[in-house]
Design an enzyme around this catalytic site. Sequence first.
Site, PDB file in Angstrom:
ATOM      1  N   ASN A   9       0.862  -1.183   0.000  1.00  0.00           N
ATOM      2  CA  ASN A   9       0.000   0.000   0.000  1.00  0.00           C
ATOM      3  C   ASN A   9       0.897   1.231   0.000  1.00  0.00           C
ATOM      4  O   ASN A   9       1.462   1.601   1.032  1.00  0.00           O
ATOM      5  CB  ASN A   9      -0.914  -0.005   1.225  1.00  0.00           C
ATOM      6  CG  ASN A   9      -1.820   1.214   1.274  1.00  0.00           C
ATOM      7  OD1 ASN A   9      -1.968   1.942   0.290  1.00  0.00           O
ATOM      8  ND2 ASN A   9      -2.436   1.446   2.420  1.00  0.00           N
ATOM      9  N   LYS A  11       0.028   4.256  -0.362  1.00  0.00           N
ATOM     10  CA  LYS A  11      -0.654   5.422   0.205  1.00  0.00           C
ATOM     11  C   LYS A  11      -0.434   6.636  -0.714  1.00  0.00           C
ATOM     12  O   LYS A  11      -0.384   6.469  -1.929  1.00  0.00           O
ATOM     13  CB  LYS A  11      -0.205   5.660   1.649  1.00  0.00           C
ATOM     14  CG  LYS A  11      -0.346   4.401   2.513  1.00  0.00           C
ATOM     15  CD  LYS A  11      -0.050   4.627   3.967  1.00  0.00           C
ATOM     16  CE  LYS A  11      -0.188   3.314   4.723  1.00  0.00           C
ATOM     17  NZ  LYS A  11      -0.002   3.473   6.181  1.00  0.00           N
ATOM     18  N   HIS A  95      -9.416   0.778   5.209  1.00  0.00           N
ATOM     19  CA  HIS A  95      -8.126   1.071   5.837  1.00  0.00           C
ATOM     20  C   HIS A  95      -8.314   2.057   6.982  1.00  0.00           C
ATOM     21  O   HIS A  95      -9.146   2.953   6.923  1.00  0.00           O
ATOM     22  CB  HIS A  95      -7.141   1.620   4.804  1.00  0.00           C
ATOM     23  CG  HIS A  95      -5.727   1.641   5.283  1.00  0.00           C
ATOM     24  ND1 HIS A  95      -5.249   2.634   6.115  1.00  0.00           N
ATOM     25  CD2 HIS A  95      -4.690   0.788   5.069  1.00  0.00           C
ATOM     26  CE1 HIS A  95      -3.977   2.389   6.382  1.00  0.00           C
ATOM     27  NE2 HIS A  95      -3.614   1.283   5.766  1.00  0.00           N
ATOM     28  N   GLU A  97      -6.744   4.565   7.909  1.00  0.00           N
ATOM     29  CA  GLU A  97      -6.604   5.984   7.555  1.00  0.00           C
ATOM     30  C   GLU A  97      -7.852   6.510   6.872  1.00  0.00           C
ATOM     31  O   GLU A  97      -8.210   7.684   7.047  1.00  0.00           O
ATOM     32  CB  GLU A  97      -5.358   6.165   6.681  1.00  0.00           C
ATOM     33  CG  GLU A  97      -4.078   5.935   7.468  1.00  0.00           C
ATOM     34  CD  GLU A  97      -2.875   5.583   6.627  1.00  0.00           C
ATOM     35  OE1 GLU A  97      -1.806   5.341   7.215  1.00  0.00           O
ATOM     36  OE2 GLU A  97      -2.995   5.544   5.382  1.00  0.00           O
ATOM     37  N   GLU A 167      -5.135  -5.152  10.607  1.00  0.00           N
ATOM     38  CA  GLU A 167      -4.142  -4.097  10.819  1.00  0.00           C
ATOM     39  C   GLU A 167      -4.344  -3.475  12.199  1.00  0.00           C
ATOM     40  O   GLU A 167      -5.198  -2.605  12.368  1.00  0.00           O
ATOM     41  CB  GLU A 167      -4.223  -3.037   9.720  1.00  0.00           C
ATOM     42  CG  GLU A 167      -5.630  -2.542   9.377  1.00  0.00           C
ATOM     43  CD  GLU A 167      -5.601  -1.208   8.646  1.00  0.00           C
ATOM     44  OE1 GLU A 167      -4.578  -0.862   8.058  1.00  0.00           O
ATOM     45  OE2 GLU A 167      -6.628  -0.508   8.697  1.00  0.00           O
ATOM     46  N   GLY A 173       2.807   2.381  11.091  1.00  0.00           N
ATOM     47  CA  GLY A 173       3.668   3.544  10.991  1.00  0.00           C
ATOM     48  C   GLY A 173       4.333   3.951  12.289  1.00  0.00           C
ATOM     49  O   GLY A 173       4.947   5.012  12.372  1.00  0.00           O
ATOM     50  N   SER A 213       3.270  -2.553  10.164  1.00  0.00           N
ATOM     51  CA  SER A 213       4.730  -2.400  10.196  1.00  0.00           C
ATOM     52  C   SER A 213       5.457  -3.694   9.856  1.00  0.00           C
ATOM     53  O   SER A 213       6.375  -4.122  10.560  1.00  0.00           O
ATOM     54  CB  SER A 213       5.189  -1.872  11.568  1.00  0.00           C
ATOM     55  OG  SER A 213       4.689  -0.569  11.792  1.00  0.00           O
ATOM     56  N   GLY A 234       3.019  -1.372   4.273  1.00  0.00           N
ATOM     57  CA  GLY A 234       2.981   0.067   4.075  1.00  0.00           C
ATOM     58  C   GLY A 234       4.330   0.623   3.672  1.00  0.00           C
ATOM     59  O   GLY A 234       4.765   0.512   2.529  1.00  0.00           O
TER      60      GLY A 234
END
Length: 250
Positions: A9, A11, A95, A97, A167, A173, A213, A234
């Site tokens: 991903n 992003k 997701h 986010e 996730e 992150g 991560s 990610g």
Amino acid sequence: MSRSMVAGNWKMNTTPRQGNDLVRAVLEKLGTPPTRVVFGVPEIQLMAVKAQLKDHPGYAVAAQTMHQEPMGAYTGEVSAEMLADVGVEYVILGHSERREYAGEDDNLINRKIVAAIAAGLKPIYCCGEKLDIREANNQEVVVGRQVEQALGSLSPTQVKEVVVAYEPVWAIGTGVTASSEQAQQMHDYIRRMIGNQFGGEIAENMTILYGGSVKPDNAAELFAQPDVDGGLVGGASLDAESFAAIVRAL
């Protein structure tokens, strides 16, 4: 078909030129991959990356979101039909986010999943808990609710098209990763939930990815768990050597 998969991903990262270079570098390092490899790229790059993968079996492209309606006055949005028409195979939905910054909940995500499947796309459905939920040991309650709301209304035929990505939000992150035991426990729980509603055969064939991560130095241990079928990667997906190493670990 094998359950295994590694999806990157990106992003909101890479220009089209940088994305072209990144895909080329991954292809050079991996050749024909040992598992399904999916590039989740910014919308502006979907068609270019799809064309770049034309003669490379084992690779696919994913959109990072889509709208739930087939068409209409939704400025800036893209429909499932549009994505399918240009050869996109997967779409990442739910997701953390998107939940955090776009206010998406599982009722909306359910509508998107249904629309994606109807158009011939395979949803990569993301679910997971925040740190306070994990610290209170309520992660199964929260993730179970997410899975039920997003997937519970699907038919067995529809749910066969879904890839689930667990996730833990507290590990995205942050540099913190769930232990392999924590990942396995949640993946096992999700698979049992799917089995209870849709039957053991569907559950056993469902791909469930870990997305928190994932890095070259922890991928092998995570992927060794019996219910961890791969990763939704990610930051490490933006480096060709790291991403290739994660794919090789699977």
